[in-house]
Design a protein around this motif. Structure first.
Motif, PDB file in Angstrom:
ATOM      1  N   CYS A  77      54.231  68.257   1.030  1.00  0.00           N
ATOM      2  CA  CYS A  77      52.823  67.504   0.633  1.00  0.00           C
ATOM      3  C   CYS A  77      51.991  67.853  -0.376  1.00  0.00           C
ATOM      4  O   CYS A  77      50.947  68.734   0.337  1.00  0.00           O
ATOM      5  N   CYS A  80      48.500  66.474   2.177  1.00  0.00           N
ATOM      6  CA  CYS A  80      48.345  68.144   3.201  1.00  0.00           C
ATOM      7  C   CYS A  80      49.159  69.087   4.381  1.00  0.00           C
ATOM      8  O   CYS A  80      48.677  69.997   5.197  1.00  0.00           O
ATOM      9  N   GLU A  85      56.786  65.835   0.902  1.00  0.00           N
ATOM     10  CA  GLU A  85      56.342  63.919   0.528  1.00  0.00           C
ATOM     11  C   GLU A  85      57.843  63.273  -0.021  1.00  0.00           C
ATOM     12  O   GLU A  85      58.632  63.107  -0.794  1.00  0.00           O
ATOM     13  N   HIS A  89      55.668  58.855   3.858  1.00  0.00           N
ATOM     14  CA  HIS A  89      55.144  60.054   3.964  1.00  0.00           C
ATOM     15  C   HIS A  89      53.600  59.774   3.050  1.00  0.00           C
ATOM     16  O   HIS A  89      51.972  59.965   4.179  1.00  0.00           O
ATOM     17  N   LEU A  90      53.857  59.983   2.121  1.00  0.00           N
ATOM     18  CA  LEU A  90      52.507  59.663   0.688  1.00  0.00           C
ATOM     19  C   LEU A  90      51.559  58.917   1.018  1.00  0.00           C
ATOM     20  O   LEU A  90      50.781  58.589   1.465  1.00  0.00           O
ATOM     21  N   SER A  93      51.990  57.682   5.957  1.00  0.00           N
ATOM     22  CA  SER A  93      52.105  58.151   6.939  1.00  0.00           C
ATOM     23  C   SER A  93      51.458  60.040   7.447  1.00  0.00           C
ATOM     24  O   SER A  93      50.862  60.646   8.296  1.00  0.00           O
ATOM     25  N   CYS A  94      50.907  60.452   6.143  1.00  0.00           N
ATOM     26  CA  CYS A  94      49.823  62.396   5.637  1.00  0.00           C
ATOM     27  C   CYS A  94      48.657  61.645   6.288  1.00  0.00           C
ATOM     28  O   CYS A  94      47.931  60.276   6.166  1.00  0.00           O
ATOM     29  N   SER A  97      46.290  59.870   4.174  1.00  0.00           N
ATOM     30  CA  SER A  97      46.908  58.107   3.703  1.00  0.00           C
ATOM     31  C   SER A  97      45.865  57.714   5.196  1.00  0.00           C
ATOM     32  O   SER A  97      45.547  56.864   4.715  1.00  0.00           O
ATOM     33  N   ARG A 150      46.203  62.328  -5.464  1.00  0.00           N
ATOM     34  CA  ARG A 150      47.469  62.940  -5.159  1.00  0.00           C
ATOM     35  C   ARG A 150      47.806  63.952  -6.442  1.00  0.00           C
ATOM     36  O   ARG A 150      47.978  65.056  -6.140  1.00  0.00           O
TER      37      ARG A 150
END
Length: 200
Positions: A77, A80, A85, A89-90, A93-94, A97, A150
């Motif tokens: 990712c 983070c 990624e 997640h993006l 979960s990141c 984010s 991102r």
């Protein structure tokens, strides 16, 4: 020419022909998709509607897809650097984010689940469809800005602060509520006032 063009059975039981009925007969019955009510939203900007459509179709070129295509060798990712990624997640979960989501839900005074990309829409219950559309527009804008952040991090190694992203979401919603006057009930009007938005 197709034989169905001359088929008289297509209008059996119909009192008279209309273009709508003829078209419906030709395309038969469509398939319902869970993301359609999210995208079919007049509060949302067209570019965000298209973006959410891409997300729903899993067409964004996230690192996991690029890895499967053999374009890259490692999946990390950009925001983070601590996990692989993918879409979930993006956007959910990141840590970056999740901070954006926390700020968004605190501002809009609503719970937004951090699970699958479309789960929140299917699980969220609102008495007003308009409120749900406003929340959908806000989340779509935030996800779009996370994607831009991102990409900026990938190309320029710079990540904007989550505060800036939420400020942009507020600006977009304020603009949309002003240029697209919407009739609201008393409950929604009070909620809009509490979160600093207005339909006037």
């Amino acid at each position: 020419m197709h034989s169905w063009f001359f088929d008289e059975n297509w209008r059996a039981g119909m009192p008279e022909y209309t273009v709508k009925l003829g078209y419906s007969w030709l395309i038969e019955e469509g398939v319902d998709v869970a993301w359609y009510p999210w995208v079919n939203n007049r509060v949302m900007l067209p570019k965000h509607q298209f973006f959410i459509w891409l997300v729903a179709q899993n067409r964004l070129l996230t690192q996991d897809r690029l890895l499967r295509m053999g374009i890259i060798q490692h999946n990390r990712c950009f925001l983070c650097g601590g996990a692989e990624e993918d879409l979930n997640h993006l956007f959910f979960s990141c840590p970056f984010s999740r901070q954006c989501l926390t700020m968004l839900k605190d501002w809009l005074q609503v719970g937004i689940p951090c699970h699958e990309v479309l789960d929140w829409w299917l699980q969220f219950r609102a008495r007003s469809l308009l409120k749900k559309h406003i929340l959908a527009a806000a989340l779509a804008q935030m996800m779009y800005l996370i994607w831009r952040a991102r990409n900026c991090c990938r190309m320029e190694y710079v990540v904007p602060h989550p505060v800036r992203i939420i400020k942009q979401v507020k600006g977009m919603l304020t603009m949309r509520m002003r240029v697209s006057p919407i009739i609201v009930n008393h409950r929604v009007e009070e909620w809009l006032r509490n979160v600093g938005l207005s339909c006037n």
